[in-house]
Design an enzyme around this catalytic site. Structure first.
Site, PDB file in Angstrom:
ATOM      1  N   ARG A  48       0.845  -1.188   0.000  1.00 56.35           N
ATOM      2  CA  ARG A  48       0.000   0.000   0.000  1.00 56.35           C
ATOM      3  C   ARG A  48       0.888   1.249   0.000  1.00 56.35           C
ATOM      4  NH1 ARG A  48       1.697   2.078   3.843  1.00 56.35           N
ATOM      5  NH2 ARG A  48       0.572   4.006   3.414  1.00 56.35           N
ATOM      6  N   GLY A  49       0.211   2.409  -0.155  1.00 56.73           N
ATOM      7  CA  GLY A  49       0.952   3.658  -0.285  1.00 56.73           C
ATOM      8  C   GLY A  49       1.156   3.929  -1.768  1.00 56.73           C
ATOM      9  N   ALA A  50       0.872   5.176  -2.183  1.00 56.97           N
ATOM     10  CA  ALA A  50       0.785   5.474  -3.618  1.00 56.97           C
ATOM     11  C   ALA A  50       1.994   4.984  -4.430  1.00 56.97           C
ATOM     12  CB  ALA A  50       0.590   6.973  -3.791  1.00 56.97           C
ATOM     13  N   ARG A  88      -7.287  -0.520  -6.969  1.00 57.21           N
ATOM     14  CA  ARG A  88      -7.512   0.619  -6.062  1.00 57.21           C
ATOM     15  C   ARG A  88      -7.658   1.887  -6.909  1.00 57.21           C
ATOM     16  NH1 ARG A  88      -4.355   1.193  -0.672  1.00 57.21           N
ATOM     17  NH2 ARG A  88      -6.270   2.350  -0.239  1.00 57.21           N
ATOM     18  N   GLN A 187      -2.511   3.049   9.892  1.00 54.90           N
ATOM     19  CA  GLN A 187      -1.191   3.026   9.227  1.00 54.90           C
ATOM     20  C   GLN A 187      -0.160   3.854  10.007  1.00 54.90           C
ATOM     21  OE1 GLN A 187      -4.093   3.545   7.625  1.00 54.90           O
ATOM     22  NE2 GLN A 187      -4.016   2.925   5.481  1.00 54.90           N
ATOM     23  N   ASP A 228      -1.968  10.948  -2.475  1.00 54.50           N
ATOM     24  CA  ASP A 228      -2.326   9.848  -3.377  1.00 54.50           C
ATOM     25  C   ASP A 228      -2.601  10.337  -4.786  1.00 54.50           C
ATOM     26  OD1 ASP A 228      -3.052   8.849  -0.506  1.00 54.50           O
ATOM     27  OD2 ASP A 228      -2.688   7.110  -1.772  1.00 54.50           O
ATOM     28  N   ASN A 238      -5.501  12.656  -0.057  1.00 56.88           N
ATOM     29  CA  ASN A 238      -4.624  11.856   0.819  1.00 56.88           C
ATOM     30  C   ASN A 238      -5.525  11.141   1.830  1.00 56.88           C
ATOM     31  OD1 ASN A 238      -1.891  11.054   1.477  1.00 56.88           O
ATOM     32  ND2 ASN A 238      -2.146  12.155   3.399  1.00 56.88           N
ATOM     33  N   LYS A 239      -4.930  10.312   2.652  1.00 53.57           N
ATOM     34  CA  LYS A 239      -5.686   9.498   3.616  1.00 53.57           C
ATOM     35  C   LYS A 239      -6.718  10.312   4.379  1.00 53.57           C
ATOM     36  CE  LYS A 239      -5.466   5.938   4.014  1.00 53.57           C
ATOM     37  NZ  LYS A 239      -6.430   5.056   3.309  1.00 53.57           N
TER      38      LYS A 239
END
Ligand code: MRU
Length: 336
Positions: A48-50, A88, A187, A228, A238-239
């Site tokens: 995970r993570g862009a 995603r 996270q 992201d 973003n998150k």
């Protein structure tokens, strides 16, 4: 980071990913043999993570090229591209990587391979440069707030938001990092805290709703998060929870920076309204997972039985809340 390893890498047809679902309690590597297995790893957030999603998606496209049969090569590639793109929706890096490797795969499997590896290398390199430029914003004694995980796990090797923080620490500045736990998947509490501990950086995990008080108390000098997807006008996805921190930062005159590689900027999305926001399973809100006192993995319900939850995974921070972008070409007050 595990010794000598990136968050995602490939050898031959195999793709290796640090299994982020198991962290921080177990440091294991997930090995994917096929492009479908890599899709599953992206969907389930093993990776995970862009930036890391982008690298994994590029490698998935490379795997698809090597799995395709001569007679149905082009159809197989196109199907695989569509499948990878549905894993995603929000991180721009995924779409940029798949597109680049797909175009090269149309030439040859070898070209696809080189392109996929080039993407991972470029992402790593961008993180290193972001670290160097972003370090200029951090002064000795700073308290820094970050949200979610934008460290090496999220960006192949050096990270985006965490890269300047690590560089500042390495250059001898005394800093304290305040880590939003980042519900629902935590996270921050699980991954960012793990990375900061490995780097020997003083930090506190804080509840997602604690930042306002800490800002009021003067404990936070700068906020740095990753991204992201960044729209053409600078609005940034973003998150979930990032926007709230940006509003608070503006209220207290605290600089709010976004750190991101080129692959996260999307000129085709004119504003934040054009960025697709991923809606994830209700279970991420209704249940929490971790280990019990005996070290056994547990998933427990923490919400009222019978209630439903709403779980948008990202939010949009409008450009007027953002002090600047830390990019691989330097710090930009205006959009790169
Ligand atoms: O859902 P995730 O964990 O893949 O989301 C990642 C984030 O939103 C991170 O905060 C990060 O800033 C972007 S990845 C460099």
């Amino acid at each position: 980071m595990l010794k000598n390893k990136r968050a995602v890498w490939a050898i031959g047809r195999r793709v290796y990913m640090i299994n982020q679902i198991k962290l921080p309690f177990e440091e294991t590597v997930y090995i994917s043999e096929t492009y479908i297995e890599t899709c599953i790893a992206i969907e389930t957030m093993i990776v995970r993570g862009a930036g890391s999603i982008g690298a994994a998606a590029g490698f998935a496209m490379m795997q698809a090229a090597s799995e395709a049969q001569k007679e149905t090569y082009k159809d197989f590639l196109l199907n695989a591209k569509n499948k990878i793109e549905t894993t995603r929706p929000t991180a721009r890096d995924l779409f940029a990587a798949v597109d680049r490797v797909y175009k090269k795969a149309l030439i040859s499997v070898k070209d696809a391979e080189s392109e996929a590896h080039a993407i991972a290398d470029e992402t790593s390199d961008a993180g290193r440069k972001i670290g160097e430029y972003g370090n200029e914003l951090i002064k000795d004694g700073f308290g820094i707030l970050t949200h979610c995980n934008a460290g090496s796990l999220a960006l192949v090797e050096y990270g985006s938001a965490l890269a300047p923080i690590i560089k500042a620490h390495q250059s001898g500045k005394k800093i304290t990092v305040y880590v939003d736990e980042t519900r629902p998947r935590n996270q921050g509490a699980k991954l960012t805290a793990w990375e900061l501990q490995k780097a020997g950086i003083p930090h506190f995990i804080i509840a997602d709703n604690a930042a306002g008080l800490l800002m009021m108390q003067g404990k936070i000098d700068i906020v740095i998060t990753g991204a992201d997807r960044i729209a053409a006008n600078g609005d940034t996805a973003n998150k979930i929870g990032t926007f709230e921190k940006a509003v608070l930062a503006k209220e207290f005159n605290i600089p709010f920076y976004i750190a991101a590689p080129d692959s996260t900027f999307d000129k085709n999305c004119l504003t934040g309204e054009d960025i697709p926001i991923e809606e994830r399973s209700q279970d991420e809100i209704l249940f929490i997972s971790g280990i019990d006192v005996e070290g056994k993995e547990q998933k427990i319900r923490i919400a009222n039985l019978g209630s439903q939850a709403l779980n948008p995974a990202f939010d949009i921070t409008p450009i007027n809340y953002i002090s600047g972008f830390i990019t691989s070409q330097g710090i930009k007050k205006e959009l790169p």
